[in-house]
Design a protein around this motif. Sequence first.
Motif, PDB file in Angstrom:
ATOM      1  N   SER A  44       0.840  -1.197   0.000  1.00  0.00           N
ATOM      2  CA  SER A  44       0.000   0.000   0.000  1.00  0.00           C
ATOM      3  C   SER A  44       0.874   1.245   0.000  1.00  0.00           C
ATOM      4  N   LYS A  46       0.493   5.595   0.870  1.00  0.00           N
ATOM      5  CA  LYS A  46      -0.331   6.630   1.484  1.00  0.00           C
ATOM      6  C   LYS A  46       0.007   7.968   0.842  1.00  0.00           C
ATOM      7  N   LEU A  56      -5.064   6.292   1.473  1.00  0.00           N
ATOM      8  CA  LEU A  56      -4.412   4.990   1.488  1.00  0.00           C
ATOM      9  C   LEU A  56      -4.892   4.182   0.286  1.00  0.00           C
ATOM     10  N   GLU A  58      -4.296   0.626  -2.108  1.00  0.00           N
ATOM     11  CA  GLU A  58      -3.665  -0.675  -2.307  1.00  0.00           C
ATOM     12  C   GLU A  58      -2.825  -0.573  -3.571  1.00  0.00           C
ATOM     13  N   THR A 102      -7.174   1.191  -5.857  1.00  0.00           N
ATOM     14  CA  THR A 102      -5.964   0.438  -6.166  1.00  0.00           C
ATOM     15  C   THR A 102      -5.044   1.274  -7.032  1.00  0.00           C
TER      16      THR A 102
END
Length: 192
Positions: A44, A46, A56, A58, A102
């Motif tokens: 991940s 941020k 945040l 993925e 994502t």
Amino acid sequence: MRRELFQASLLLGTLTFAATSAHAQQVVHALAGKVTAIYPATNSIKIATDDGSMGLFEIMVKANTPLNFDKGVKAMTVPAGSFTKADDQVVLFFYGDDSVRTAVAVEDLGVSPLVKSVGTVVKLDKREHLLTIKNSDGVEETFHIDAKTLGDGSQGVVKCDKFDLDKGAKVRVTAITENGAQTALFIRALSL
């Protein structure tokens, strides 16, 4: 009669499959912001996003997800999984909604300060390569648009020569100032 019914059913099944396959592609959008942390253990990243949305993301680890991602834009990026520069300003390319987003790729804008403006479009002059907006203070700002300027709208992110903005549309512009002129790096339509 049975043959015609079979052919009609086959055609309907093929069209349904094609429509389902077309919808399976994830539309890639983008946000500008500053990378605040990268978490390799959880795949991940941020981001302190310019729009204040959840930061945040993925990181896409399987390259087999079908994406609607402009090839010219993709060529300007690095895969999100290989990006390692915390504290850099970036344009982050992603798919998904507010609950799960994502990260697909990153365009590194460096650590230099950037101009960030929100306003409504006064004029988009593609011939002169200029975008003029009226910012939240009521002041007009003009940005040069070049071959590297990207735009994100309802259909996803594209190079700005393919990006259209109507007068009055609300946008967020991330730009740099060079030699007294502002050059837009990324333009995001805010009515997504």
